[in-house]
Design a protein around this motif. Structure first.
Motif, PDB file in Angstrom:
ATOM      1  N   GLY A 181      48.615  41.436  48.379  1.00 47.47           N
ATOM      2  CA  GLY A 181      49.999  41.595  47.973  1.00 47.47           C
ATOM      3  C   GLY A 181      50.661  40.278  47.595  1.00 47.47           C
ATOM      4  N   ALA A 182      51.729  40.395  46.809  1.00 49.40           N
ATOM      5  CA  ALA A 182      52.457  39.232  46.300  1.00 49.40           C
ATOM      6  C   ALA A 182      53.639  38.857  47.178  1.00 49.40           C
ATOM      7  CB  ALA A 182      52.946  39.512  44.880  1.00 49.40           C
ATOM      8  N   PHE A 241      52.874  30.527  42.721  1.00 45.26           N
ATOM      9  CA  PHE A 241      51.520  30.396  43.259  1.00 45.26           C
ATOM     10  C   PHE A 241      51.502  29.565  44.547  1.00 45.26           C
ATOM     11  CE2 PHE A 241      50.635  31.375  38.777  1.00 45.26           C
ATOM     12  CZ  PHE A 241      49.788  32.450  38.955  1.00 45.26           C
ATOM     13  N   GLY A 242      52.401  28.594  44.663  1.00 41.59           N
ATOM     14  CA  GLY A 242      52.496  27.849  45.915  1.00 41.59           C
ATOM     15  C   GLY A 242      52.915  28.744  47.061  1.00 41.59           C
ATOM     16  N   GLY A 243      53.887  29.625  46.817  1.00 37.91           N
ATOM     17  CA  GLY A 243      54.311  30.565  47.858  1.00 37.91           C
ATOM     18  C   GLY A 243      53.202  31.530  48.234  1.00 37.91           C
ATOM     19  N   ALA A 244      52.461  32.011  47.228  1.00 41.96           N
ATOM     20  CA  ALA A 244      51.351  32.922  47.506  1.00 41.96           C
ATOM     21  C   ALA A 244      50.289  32.257  48.379  1.00 41.96           C
ATOM     22  CB  ALA A 244      50.732  33.403  46.196  1.00 41.96           C
ATOM     23  N   LEU A 245      49.937  31.005  48.042  1.00 39.07           N
ATOM     24  CA  LEU A 245      48.910  30.294  48.802  1.00 39.07           C
ATOM     25  C   LEU A 245      49.404  29.914  50.196  1.00 39.07           C
ATOM     26  CD1 LEU A 245      47.381  28.010  46.028  1.00 39.07           C
ATOM     27  CD2 LEU A 245      46.301  29.967  47.142  1.00 39.07           C
ATOM     28  N   THR A 281      43.126  35.889  44.011  1.00 37.10           N
ATOM     29  CA  THR A 281      43.154  37.278  43.541  1.00 37.10           C
ATOM     30  C   THR A 281      43.982  38.190  44.447  1.00 37.10           C
ATOM     31  OG1 THR A 281      41.059  37.703  44.711  1.00 37.10           O
ATOM     32  CG2 THR A 281      40.927  37.084  42.375  1.00 37.10           C
ATOM     33  N   ALA A 282      43.942  37.948  45.751  1.00 36.95           N
ATOM     34  CA  ALA A 282      44.654  38.834  46.683  1.00 36.95           C
ATOM     35  C   ALA A 282      46.152  38.932  46.409  1.00 36.95           C
ATOM     36  CB  ALA A 282      44.405  38.385  48.128  1.00 36.95           C
ATOM     37  N   PRO A 283      46.844  37.844  45.996  1.00 37.61           N
ATOM     38  CA  PRO A 283      48.275  37.973  45.728  1.00 37.61           C
ATOM     39  C   PRO A 283      48.618  38.879  44.546  1.00 37.61           C
ATOM     40  CG  PRO A 283      47.694  35.678  46.120  1.00 37.61           C
ATOM     41  CD  PRO A 283      46.415  36.432  45.983  1.00 37.61           C
ATOM     42  N   TRP A 332      64.666  26.479  35.999  1.00 39.09           N
ATOM     43  CA  TRP A 332      63.645  25.460  36.195  1.00 39.09           C
ATOM     44  C   TRP A 332      62.584  25.397  35.104  1.00 39.09           C
ATOM     45  CZ3 TRP A 332      63.380  26.747  42.031  1.00 39.09           C
ATOM     46  CH2 TRP A 332      64.167  25.837  42.750  1.00 39.09           C
ATOM     47  N   GLY A 333      62.380  26.470  34.380  1.00 36.97           N
ATOM     48  CA  GLY A 333      61.323  26.487  33.387  1.00 36.97           C
ATOM     49  C   GLY A 333      60.017  27.030  33.948  1.00 36.97           C
ATOM     50  N   ALA A 334      59.058  27.283  33.056  1.00 29.75           N
ATOM     51  CA  ALA A 334      57.829  27.971  33.426  1.00 29.75           C
ATOM     52  C   ALA A 334      56.957  27.157  34.374  1.00 29.75           C
ATOM     53  CB  ALA A 334      57.041  28.330  32.169  1.00 29.75           C
ATOM     54  N   ARG A 335      56.876  25.841  34.169  1.00 27.37           N
ATOM     55  CA  ARG A 335      55.959  25.033  34.977  1.00 27.37           C
ATOM     56  C   ARG A 335      56.361  25.046  36.446  1.00 27.37           C
ATOM     57  NH1 ARG A 335      54.602  19.098  32.914  1.00 27.37           N
ATOM     58  NH2 ARG A 335      53.832  20.412  31.217  1.00 27.37           N
ATOM     59  N   ARG A 336      57.626  24.779  36.716  1.00 24.86           N
ATOM     60  CA  ARG A 336      58.072  24.768  38.107  1.00 24.86           C
ATOM     61  C   ARG A 336      58.055  26.173  38.707  1.00 24.86           C
ATOM     62  NH1 ARG A 336      63.003  20.426  39.058  1.00 24.86           N
ATOM     63  NH2 ARG A 336      61.727  18.545  38.763  1.00 24.86           N
ATOM     64  N   PHE A 337      58.408  27.171  37.909  1.00 23.30           N
ATOM     65  CA  PHE A 337      58.400  28.530  38.451  1.00 23.30           C
ATOM     66  C   PHE A 337      56.979  28.972  38.799  1.00 23.30           C
ATOM     67  CE2 PHE A 337      58.333  33.136  38.354  1.00 23.30           C
ATOM     68  CZ  PHE A 337      59.430  33.444  39.149  1.00 23.30           C
TER      69      PHE A 337
END
Length: 238
Positions: free
Chosen positions: A148-149, A87-91, A48-50, A77-82
């Motif tokens: 924040g994101a 979310f990988g960057g956020a985590l 939630t924080a991102p 890349w398409g939606a799946r990779r994006f």
């Protein structure tokens, strides 16, 4: 459809939670990223924080970066990779920041426990029960949360710099431009300098490690995907 509107959905979610903070004063206690030792820490805050931001300028900068640099990556890349990149960057950003914050809190607690000749476990028990005091700096560490994101946006920036490295970028209001691969590398180098030195051009209370963690995740995913392009399945119509 998701390939076309994923960025719109992400921006909408960020704007919605930003507006919700005005209607729900206690939302930060529920959804911001609190230290793991804080009573308000919850596992869902990693997700939630991102989507929360401290002020309008914070929101606008992140959403501008997401829209401008995310659009070509989503198409590429398409939606799946994006989505995995975002979310990988956020985590990754949250993990880097929270791990360093936890280290600082534990180190400070160990020093305070040693000063009064008790074990760290006894210190935390007494602190939770309100039976011992602690200096203001310790409480500042324990009560600082992140939101924040930026980690996700830095992952997008880093991936963009690998995929479209020769695209020229510049800072706002400056006429000088640089290739994206150098511009983003310099931006991340500044974040590392700000983290180590404590000097920040954009003020205090910035989670520089979250930016660095997000960028490292973005570079890693982009490097891997560029080496392993998506397989296209050809359907034979009889």
């Amino acid at each position: 459809m998701l390939n076309k509107h994923l960025i719109h959905l992400l921006i909408g979610a960020n704007v919605l939670l930003f507006l919700a903070r005005f209607a729900l004063p206690d939302l930060d206690a529920l959804a911001a990223q609190w230290p793991v030792r804080h009573p308000d820490y919850r596992h869902w805050q990693w997700f939630t924080a991102p989507f929360m931001h401290k002020d309008l300028l914070h929101l606008l900068f992140n959403m501008y970066g997401l829209a401008v640099f995310g659009a070509p990556l989503l198409q590429y890349w398409g939606a799946r990779r994006f989505a995995l990149l975002y979310f990988g960057g956020a985590l990754a950003g949250a993990l880097c920041y929270t791990a360093w914050q936890a280290y600082q809190i534990e180190a400070a607690a160990d020093a305070l426990a040693a000063a009064v000749s008790v074990s760290p476990a006894q210190f935390w028990e007494a602190l939770t029960a309100g039976q011992t005091g602690a200096p203001a700096e310790f409480w500042r560490l324990l009560n600082t949360y992140a939101l924040g994101a930026s980690g996700a946006v830095f992952a997008v920036l880093a991936a963009f710099s690998l995929c479209f490295g020769e695209t020229r970028l510049s800072l706002l209001f400056l006429p000088v431009s640089f290739p994206a691969k150098y511009f983003v590398a310099g931006l991340v180098a500044y974040e590392a300098f700000a983290q180590v030195s404590g000097f920040s051009l954009f003020g205090a209370n910035i989670a520089h490690l979250a930016h660095i963690g997000g960028a490292l995740c973005g570079w890693a995913l982009a490097w891997y995907w560029l080496r392993r392009p998506r397989r296209r399945v050809l359907r034979v119509v009889k």
